[in-house]
Motif scaffolding. Structure first.
Motif, PDB file in Angstrom:
ATOM      1  N   PRO A   4       0.677  -1.329  -0.108  1.00  0.00           N
ATOM      2  CA  PRO A   4      -0.105  -0.325   0.348  1.00  0.00           C
ATOM      3  C   PRO A   4       0.667   1.154   0.365  1.00  0.00           C
ATOM      4  N   ALA A   5       1.976   1.196   0.390  1.00  0.00           N
ATOM      5  CA  ALA A   5       2.500   2.657   0.245  1.00  0.00           C
ATOM      6  C   ALA A   5       3.203   3.042  -1.322  1.00  0.00           C
ATOM      7  N   VAL A   6       3.549   1.914  -1.420  1.00  0.00           N
ATOM      8  CA  VAL A   6       3.958   2.382  -3.461  1.00  0.00           C
ATOM      9  C   VAL A   6       3.571   2.630  -3.776  1.00  0.00           C
ATOM     10  N   ASN A   7       3.579   3.816  -4.789  1.00  0.00           N
ATOM     11  CA  ASN A   7       2.953   4.909  -5.616  1.00  0.00           C
ATOM     12  C   ASN A   7       3.038   5.272  -6.962  1.00  0.00           C
ATOM     13  N   ALA A   8       3.700   4.379  -7.442  1.00  0.00           N
ATOM     14  CA  ALA A   8       5.133   5.395  -8.163  1.00  0.00           C
ATOM     15  C   ALA A   8       6.187   4.086  -8.232  1.00  0.00           C
ATOM     16  N   LEU A   9       6.367   3.474  -9.286  1.00  0.00           N
ATOM     17  CA  LEU A   9       7.155   2.209 -10.585  1.00  0.00           C
ATOM     18  C   LEU A   9       8.005   3.324 -11.242  1.00  0.00           C
ATOM     19  N   VAL A  10       9.342   3.137 -10.919  1.00  0.00           N
ATOM     20  CA  VAL A  10      10.042   3.804 -12.025  1.00  0.00           C
ATOM     21  C   VAL A  10      11.301   2.433 -12.579  1.00  0.00           C
ATOM     22  N   LEU A 165      17.475   9.172  -6.133  1.00  0.00           N
ATOM     23  CA  LEU A 165      17.003  10.638  -4.980  1.00  0.00           C
ATOM     24  C   LEU A 165      16.129  11.304  -5.819  1.00  0.00           C
ATOM     25  N   THR A 166      17.167  12.010  -7.087  1.00  0.00           N
ATOM     26  CA  THR A 166      16.455  12.524  -8.115  1.00  0.00           C
ATOM     27  C   THR A 166      15.109  12.629  -8.456  1.00  0.00           C
ATOM     28  N   ALA A 167      14.934  11.123  -8.733  1.00  0.00           N
ATOM     29  CA  ALA A 167      13.709  10.219  -9.322  1.00  0.00           C
ATOM     30  C   ALA A 167      12.807  10.396  -8.181  1.00  0.00           C
ATOM     31  N   VAL A 168      13.148  10.601  -6.970  1.00  0.00           N
ATOM     32  CA  VAL A 168      11.546  10.165  -5.732  1.00  0.00           C
ATOM     33  C   VAL A 168      11.499  11.729  -5.513  1.00  0.00           C
ATOM     34  N   ASP A 169      12.009  12.414  -5.683  1.00  0.00           N
ATOM     35  CA  ASP A 169      11.772  13.845  -5.620  1.00  0.00           C
ATOM     36  C   ASP A 169      10.804  14.719  -6.832  1.00  0.00           C
ATOM     37  N   TYR A 170      11.440  14.544  -7.387  1.00  0.00           N
ATOM     38  CA  TYR A 170      11.198  14.688  -9.584  1.00  0.00           C
ATOM     39  C   TYR A 170       9.000  14.184  -9.082  1.00  0.00           C
ATOM     40  N   LEU A 171       8.774  13.100  -8.332  1.00  0.00           N
ATOM     41  CA  LEU A 171       7.627  11.997  -8.497  1.00  0.00           C
ATOM     42  C   LEU A 171       7.407  12.856  -6.757  1.00  0.00           C
ATOM     43  N   ASP A 172       7.973  13.411  -6.617  1.00  0.00           N
ATOM     44  CA  ASP A 172       7.022  14.514  -5.095  1.00  0.00           C
ATOM     45  C   ASP A 172       6.756  13.388  -3.764  1.00  0.00           C
ATOM     46  N   LEU A 173       7.529  12.283  -3.772  1.00  0.00           N
ATOM     47  CA  LEU A 173       7.238  10.850  -3.067  1.00  0.00           C
ATOM     48  C   LEU A 173       8.357  10.837  -1.547  1.00  0.00           C
ATOM     49  N   GLN A 174       8.092  10.087  -1.089  1.00  0.00           N
ATOM     50  CA  GLN A 174      10.001   9.294  -0.358  1.00  0.00           C
ATOM     51  C   GLN A 174      10.337   8.178  -0.455  1.00  0.00           C
ATOM     52  N   PRO A 175      11.488   7.979  -0.451  1.00  0.00           N
ATOM     53  CA  PRO A 175      11.904   6.717  -0.957  1.00  0.00           C
ATOM     54  C   PRO A 175      11.282   5.460  -1.134  1.00  0.00           C
ATOM     55  N   ALA A 176      10.675   5.087  -0.156  1.00  0.00           N
ATOM     56  CA  ALA A 176       9.586   4.082   0.159  1.00  0.00           C
ATOM     57  C   ALA A 176       8.342   3.671  -0.473  1.00  0.00           C
ATOM     58  N   GLU A 177       8.125   5.338  -0.785  1.00  0.00           N
ATOM     59  CA  GLU A 177       6.627   5.251  -1.873  1.00  0.00           C
ATOM     60  C   GLU A 177       7.026   4.520  -3.548  1.00  0.00           C
ATOM     61  N   VAL A 178       8.292   4.755  -3.763  1.00  0.00           N
ATOM     62  CA  VAL A 178       8.850   4.193  -5.210  1.00  0.00           C
ATOM     63  C   VAL A 178       9.511   2.549  -4.863  1.00  0.00           C
ATOM     64  N   MET A 179       8.851   2.307  -5.774  1.00  0.00           N
ATOM     65  CA  MET A 179       9.704   1.595  -6.617  1.00  0.00           C
ATOM     66  C   MET A 179      10.281   0.827  -7.921  1.00  0.00           C
ATOM     67  N   MET A 180      11.871   0.182  -7.580  1.00  0.00           N
ATOM     68  CA  MET A 180      12.692   0.012  -8.394  1.00  0.00           C
ATOM     69  C   MET A 180      12.087  -0.483  -9.222  1.00  0.00           C
ATOM     70  N   VAL A 181      12.316  -1.152 -10.678  1.00  0.00           N
ATOM     71  CA  VAL A 181      11.655  -1.947 -11.186  1.00  0.00           C
ATOM     72  C   VAL A 181      12.821  -2.647 -11.921  1.00  0.00           C
ATOM     73  N   ALA A 182      13.588  -4.083 -11.981  1.00  0.00           N
ATOM     74  CA  ALA A 182      15.050  -3.374 -12.742  1.00  0.00           C
ATOM     75  C   ALA A 182      15.303  -5.793 -12.785  1.00  0.00           C
ATOM     76  N   ALA A 183      16.182  -5.800 -13.938  1.00  0.00           N
ATOM     77  CA  ALA A 183      16.211  -6.918 -13.666  1.00  0.00           C
ATOM     78  C   ALA A 183      18.054  -7.352 -13.505  1.00  0.00           C
ATOM     79  N   HIS A 184      18.345  -6.295 -13.274  1.00  0.00           N
ATOM     80  CA  HIS A 184      19.780  -6.317 -12.727  1.00  0.00           C
ATOM     81  C   HIS A 184      20.067  -5.683 -11.054  1.00  0.00           C
ATOM     82  N   GLU A 185      20.813  -6.875 -10.454  1.00  0.00           N
ATOM     83  CA  GLU A 185      20.550  -7.042  -9.090  1.00  0.00           C
ATOM     84  C   GLU A 185      21.302  -5.228  -8.670  1.00  0.00           C
TER      85      GLU A 185
END
Length: 243
Positions: A4-10, A165-185
């Motif tokens: 529920p805390a996630v608002n955006a996926l990058v 962190l710049t991306a999080v700032d542009y989204l006007d969210l907190q880091p925990a509200e953003v999920m990074m999606v990647a194929a690279h660990e």
């Protein structure tokens, strides 16, 4: 699964959302036909991609000023053309080949998965590709981003923390509200260190079928989500199919 805390996926883009290797091979084989070349474009594509992280590292470590990905790719490309014995391309042809990274095709599941996810989340790329490259790619391929985010906005390439962190700032969210999606660990681990949620997407064919067995899927507990592809990610995050 509900987060529920996630608002955006990058999203990481090269390898995660689009198939860079097949795109380079496709355009290279057209050059073979048009120019009478005999280049192994699969080997060329792999060599070009292997120059990627060293190029970024020279910028990240302050050995050289910021340059966008087109400029870094062009430097590597000119060296590789010499290495592979290709000396009959015009500057216009070299530049067209260099911009193949603007013309990459999504994996088959990418657009269906992204369309489902955007019904519940803001979705955006967070790539080392620059804004123009990512915009061109999205327009050509119909990738349904809500907005374009790029490491270029921070002047730092991933995995520098400033890129996330710049991306999080542009989204006007907190880091925990953003999920990074990647194929690279490495990308996921760096984003997790600065507080983002993480989703791993398995892309065993990124480096071609011959190396598919080299890519091990991590344990389910390694990240917030471990998904087979973007449709599976949408399923796990509860985004319903679009009818």
């Amino acid at each position: 699964m509900t987060l529920p805390a996630v608002n955006a996926l990058v999203f990481d883009v090269f390898g995660t959302v689009v198939d860079w290797r097949s795109g380079v091979i496709r355009d290279g084989e057209r050059l073979n036909e048009a120019k009478g070349l005999d280049v192994d474009w699969a080997a060329f594509a792999d060599a070009w991609r292997e120059e990627y992280q060293p190029s970024l590292a020279r910028v990240r470590q302050g050995e050289r000023p910021w340059r966008n990905l087109d400029a870094l790719h062009r430097e590597s490309l000119e060296q590789l053309l010499e290495r592979f014995g290709v000396d009959n391309l015009s500057d216009e042809e070299i530049e067209h080949l260099n911009r193949v990274w603007h013309r990459l095709d999504p994996w088959p599941d990418s657009i269906p998965g992204l369309n489902r996810l955007r019904t519940d989340y803001l979705i955006a790329p967070l790539s080392n590709g620059h804004m123009r490259l990512l915009t061109n790619m999205a327009k050509r391929a119909g990738i349904p981003w809500d907005l374009i985010l790029s490491a270029e906005l921070s002047g730092h390439y991933k995995p520098d923390e400033e890129a996330y962190l710049t991306a999080v700032d542009y989204l006007d969210l907190q880091p925990a509200e953003v999920m990074m999606v990647a194929a690279h660990e490495r990308d996921l681990e760096a984003s997790r260190e600065v507080g983002l949620r993480t989703a791993y997407v398995h892309r065993p064919l990124e480096w071609g079928p011959e190396r598919a067995d080299d890519t091990e899927r991590p344990a389910e507990s390694a990240y917030d989500v471990v998904a087979e592809d973007l449709v599976d990610l949408a399923e796990q995050l509860g985004s319903e199919p679009i009818l």
